[in-house]
Design a protein around this motif. Structure first.
Motif, PDB file in Angstrom:
ATOM      1  N   TRP A 158     -34.347  -4.468  49.320  1.00 46.06           N
ATOM      2  CA  TRP A 158     -33.433  -5.137  50.251  1.00 46.06           C
ATOM      3  C   TRP A 158     -32.781  -6.355  49.593  1.00 46.06           C
ATOM      4  CZ3 TRP A 158     -30.830  -3.413  53.967  1.00 46.06           C
ATOM      5  CH2 TRP A 158     -31.348  -2.485  54.875  1.00 46.06           C
ATOM      6  N   VAL A 159     -33.549  -7.097  48.802  1.00 45.36           N
ATOM      7  CA  VAL A 159     -32.985  -8.263  48.109  1.00 45.36           C
ATOM      8  C   VAL A 159     -31.912  -7.829  47.117  1.00 45.36           C
ATOM      9  CG1 VAL A 159     -33.495 -10.153  46.522  1.00 45.36           C
ATOM     10  CG2 VAL A 159     -35.076  -9.638  48.387  1.00 45.36           C
ATOM     11  N   VAL A 160     -32.198  -6.782  46.341  1.00 47.14           N
ATOM     12  CA  VAL A 160     -31.255  -6.300  45.321  1.00 47.14           C
ATOM     13  C   VAL A 160     -29.966  -5.799  45.963  1.00 47.14           C
ATOM     14  CG1 VAL A 160     -30.873  -4.564  43.528  1.00 47.14           C
ATOM     15  CG2 VAL A 160     -33.069  -5.745  43.672  1.00 47.14           C
ATOM     16  N   VAL A 161     -30.075  -4.955  46.989  1.00 51.16           N
ATOM     17  CA  VAL A 161     -28.867  -4.377  47.586  1.00 51.16           C
ATOM     18  C   VAL A 161     -28.069  -5.426  48.348  1.00 51.16           C
ATOM     19  CG1 VAL A 161     -29.917  -2.088  47.735  1.00 51.16           C
ATOM     20  CG2 VAL A 161     -30.055  -3.613  49.710  1.00 51.16           C
ATOM     21  N   SER A 162     -28.740  -6.426  48.905  1.00 51.83           N
ATOM     22  CA  SER A 162     -28.016  -7.489  49.607  1.00 51.83           C
ATOM     23  C   SER A 162     -27.184  -8.317  48.643  1.00 51.83           C
ATOM     24  CB  SER A 162     -29.001  -8.384  50.368  1.00 51.83           C
ATOM     25  OG  SER A 162     -29.687  -7.647  51.362  1.00 51.83           O
ATOM     26  N   LEU A 163     -27.769  -8.659  47.493  1.00 50.29           N
ATOM     27  CA  LEU A 163     -27.015  -9.412  46.487  1.00 50.29           C
ATOM     28  C   LEU A 163     -25.857  -8.589  45.947  1.00 50.29           C
ATOM     29  CD1 LEU A 163     -29.948 -11.088  44.499  1.00 50.29           C
ATOM     30  CD2 LEU A 163     -28.395 -12.178  46.148  1.00 50.29           C
ATOM     31  N   ASN A 164     -26.092  -7.303  45.737  1.00 48.60           N
ATOM     32  CA  ASN A 164     -25.040  -6.422  45.247  1.00 48.60           C
ATOM     33  C   ASN A 164     -23.885  -6.339  46.249  1.00 48.60           C
ATOM     34  OD1 ASN A 164     -23.909  -4.121  43.607  1.00 48.60           O
ATOM     35  ND2 ASN A 164     -24.369  -3.023  45.492  1.00 48.60           N
ATOM     36  N   SER A 165     -24.209  -6.158  47.525  1.00 53.05           N
ATOM     37  CA  SER A 165     -23.181  -6.056  48.559  1.00 53.05           C
ATOM     38  C   SER A 165     -22.435  -7.361  48.736  1.00 53.05           C
ATOM     39  CB  SER A 165     -23.824  -5.633  49.891  1.00 53.05           C
ATOM     40  OG  SER A 165     -24.455  -4.384  49.754  1.00 53.05           O
ATOM     41  N   LEU A 166     -23.141  -8.473  48.598  1.00 46.32           N
ATOM     42  CA  LEU A 166     -22.491  -9.779  48.692  1.00 46.32           C
ATOM     43  C   LEU A 166     -21.467  -9.950  47.575  1.00 46.32           C
ATOM     44  CD1 LEU A 166     -22.323 -12.556  50.045  1.00 46.32           C
ATOM     45  CD2 LEU A 166     -24.164 -13.315  48.512  1.00 46.32           C
ATOM     46  N   LEU A 167     -21.813  -9.507  46.372  1.00 42.39           N
ATOM     47  CA  LEU A 167     -20.887  -9.598  45.245  1.00 42.39           C
ATOM     48  C   LEU A 167     -19.625  -8.775  45.503  1.00 42.39           C
ATOM     49  CD1 LEU A 167     -20.210 -10.506  42.377  1.00 42.39           C
ATOM     50  CD2 LEU A 167     -21.565  -8.582  41.521  1.00 42.39           C
ATOM     51  N   TYR A 168     -19.797  -7.541  45.968  1.00 43.60           N
ATOM     52  CA  TYR A 168     -18.650  -6.701  46.285  1.00 43.60           C
ATOM     53  C   TYR A 168     -17.772  -7.343  47.359  1.00 43.60           C
ATOM     54  CZ  TYR A 168     -19.847  -2.478  43.659  1.00 43.60           C
ATOM     55  OH  TYR A 168     -20.073  -1.569  42.666  1.00 43.60           O
ATOM     56  N   SER A 169     -18.405  -7.868  48.407  1.00 47.47           N
ATOM     57  CA  SER A 169     -17.659  -8.443  49.531  1.00 47.47           C
ATOM     58  C   SER A 169     -16.854  -9.663  49.092  1.00 47.47           C
ATOM     59  CB  SER A 169     -18.622  -8.819  50.657  1.00 47.47           C
ATOM     60  OG  SER A 169     -19.359  -7.691  51.099  1.00 47.47           O
ATOM     61  N   VAL A 170     -17.454 -10.500  48.262  1.00 42.76           N
ATOM     62  CA  VAL A 170     -16.751 -11.695  47.775  1.00 42.76           C
ATOM     63  C   VAL A 170     -15.547 -11.293  46.937  1.00 42.76           C
ATOM     64  CG1 VAL A 170     -16.944 -13.682  46.243  1.00 42.76           C
ATOM     65  CG2 VAL A 170     -18.762 -13.209  47.883  1.00 42.76           C
ATOM     66  N   LEU A 171     -15.697 -10.295  46.079  1.00 43.67           N
ATOM     67  CA  LEU A 171     -14.578  -9.845  45.248  1.00 43.67           C
ATOM     68  C   LEU A 171     -13.449  -9.260  46.098  1.00 43.67           C
ATOM     69  CD1 LEU A 171     -16.316  -8.269  42.120  1.00 43.67           C
ATOM     70  CD2 LEU A 171     -15.053 -10.415  42.274  1.00 43.67           C
ATOM     71  N   VAL A 172     -13.799  -8.590  47.184  1.00 43.62           N
ATOM     72  CA  VAL A 172     -12.762  -8.051  48.071  1.00 43.62           C
ATOM     73  C   VAL A 172     -11.977  -9.184  48.719  1.00 43.62           C
ATOM     74  CG1 VAL A 172     -12.370  -6.793  50.239  1.00 43.62           C
ATOM     75  CG2 VAL A 172     -13.884  -5.840  48.501  1.00 43.62           C
ATOM     76  N   THR A 173     -12.631 -10.274  49.075  1.00 42.34           N
ATOM     77  CA  THR A 173     -11.930 -11.408  49.686  1.00 42.34           C
ATOM     78  C   THR A 173     -10.946 -12.061  48.715  1.00 42.34           C
ATOM     79  OG1 THR A 173     -13.659 -13.004  49.065  1.00 42.34           O
ATOM     80  CG2 THR A 173     -13.890 -11.891  51.195  1.00 42.34           C
ATOM     81  N   ARG A 174     -11.097 -11.804  47.428  1.00 39.27           N
ATOM     82  CA  ARG A 174     -10.200 -12.387  46.436  1.00 39.27           C
ATOM     83  C   ARG A 174      -8.995 -11.497  46.137  1.00 39.27           C
ATOM     84  NH1 ARG A 174     -12.436 -16.556  43.566  1.00 39.27           N
ATOM     85  NH2 ARG A 174     -11.153 -16.059  41.745  1.00 39.27           N
ATOM     86  N   LEU A 175      -8.932 -10.329  46.771  1.00 43.19           N
ATOM     87  CA  LEU A 175      -7.804  -9.431  46.561  1.00 43.19           C
ATOM     88  C   LEU A 175      -6.566  -9.909  47.316  1.00 43.19           C
ATOM     89  CD1 LEU A 175      -9.498  -5.914  46.909  1.00 43.19           C
ATOM     90  CD2 LEU A 175      -8.799  -7.062  44.797  1.00 43.19           C
ATOM     91  N   THR A 176      -5.412  -9.530  46.828  1.00 46.60           N
ATOM     92  CA  THR A 176      -4.154  -9.787  47.512  1.00 46.60           C
ATOM     93  C   THR A 176      -3.704  -8.493  48.163  1.00 46.60           C
ATOM     94  OG1 THR A 176      -3.530 -11.414  45.839  1.00 46.60           O
ATOM     95  CG2 THR A 176      -1.766 -10.540  47.233  1.00 46.60           C
ATOM     96  N   PHE A 177      -3.616  -8.486  49.498  1.00 45.52           N
ATOM     97  CA  PHE A 177      -3.275  -7.273  50.237  1.00 45.52           C
ATOM     98  C   PHE A 177      -1.789  -7.243  50.572  1.00 45.52           C
ATOM     99  CE2 PHE A 177      -7.785  -8.024  51.296  1.00 45.52           C
ATOM    100  CZ  PHE A 177      -8.313  -6.837  50.820  1.00 45.52           C
TER     101      PHE A 177
END
Length: 303
Positions: A153-172
């Motif tokens: 759970w710790v590993v997948v949460s950190l992984n998902s957090l990384l993906y989510s943060v990178l998505v917030t940096r996209l220009t839509f």
């Protein structure tokens, strides 16, 4: 400029599985029935695994965790889709979309780790049954299963957090998502520029996070070798009964997962990806309790 463009998108519009009005009642009915079957089937499997004394083993502990994951996986996406079918407004706020993405990726990745742990449990049960059955020297104990679950759970949460943060940096460049929930692939498709960093993350760090499938196949290579040396029909039948259901679940899950995510964004077919997504986010959780109960004598006896 990128920040301005990104902040202009305050909500996304989820287009769903179909834009045809006459198909909406059919889609609603079918999806609702499948969702109820998935929730009830997995809930029943959890209750049986937790209440029957004969099923108080590591394998059924992991199976109950898998059922809880399947319930969560469907509940994160399906109720919202059903509400959007009944409503004219199919919008979801920007931040709620990111939250949904985070939880869906975390829960989906968690299923990978549970399947890997269950594969190793099968390997030990078949290849070293005497040590597996001995309570005082069990290799895969309840405490070990609990530690594996919490660490995962710790590993997948950190992984998902990384993906989510990178998505917030996209220009839509738009806010219409050709999907029924906020997934990584349709959001990458909306990016004004090719999201190379996100794609590299999927193919490198993402592969590293789901490296547990190699342990799954490694476990079954060991099982295959053990089965090849079995001369008893009864032993062979028991071995196939032990791991047959798990093999089927693994093939279904990883087949749809690989087809959905491990490809560049320029090759995304969003209509096809929607169909694949409904398969692994709803059909597979609905089938898992049926697969494990119909092919497992212990579960059928407990039921």
């Amino acid at each position: 400029m990128a920040t301005k463009n990104r902040t202009e998108v305050t909500e996304f519009v989820l287009l769903g599985l179909s834009s045809r009005p006459e198909m909406q009642p059919v889609i609603f009915g079918v999806v609702l029935v499948m969702y109820l079957m998935a929730v009830m089937g997995n809930t029943l499997l959890v209750l049986v695994a937790c209440s029957d004394p004969k099923l108080q083993t590591p394998m059924y502990f992991l199976l109950s965790q898998l059922s809880l994951i399947d319930i969560s996986l469907t509940t994160i996406t399906v109720p919202q889709m059903l509400m959007h079918i009944l409503s004219v407004d199919r919008s979801i706020s920007y931040y709620l979309c990111i939250v949904q993405l985070f939880f869906f990726m975390a829960v989906g990745s968690m299923e990978v780790y549970l399947l890997a742990a269950m594969a190793y449990d099968c390997y030990v049960a078949i290849c070293d049954p005497l040590r597996y059955s001995a309570r005082y020297s069990a290799i895969v104990s309840h405490s070990l299963c609990l530690r594996i679950t919490l660490t995962s759970w710790v590993v997948v949460s950190l992984n998902s957090l990384l993906y989510s943060v990178l998505v917030t940096r996209l220009t839509f460049c738009g806010n219409q998502v050709t999907h029924f929930f906020c997934d990584i692939t349709p959001l990458l498709k909306l990016s004004c520029t090719r999201p190379l960093v996100n794609e590299m993350l999927i193919f490198t760090e993402g592969v590293a996070v789901v490296v547990s499938p190699f342990f799954i196949w490694g476990s079954y290579v060991g099982i295959g070798v053990a089965i090849a040396h079995m001369h008893s029909i009864a032993a062979l039948s028991k071995a196939l009964s032990t791991c047959g259901s798990h093999v089927l679940v693994v093939l279904i899950f990883f087949g749809s997962l690989a087809k959905m995510y491990f490809k560049p964004s320029i090759s995304y077919d969003l209509d096809q990806d929607c169909q694949v997504a409904i398969f692994y986010s709803l059909v597979t959780p609905m089938l898992n309790p049926l697969i494990y109960s119909l092919r497992n004598e212990d579960v059928k006896g407990a039921l």
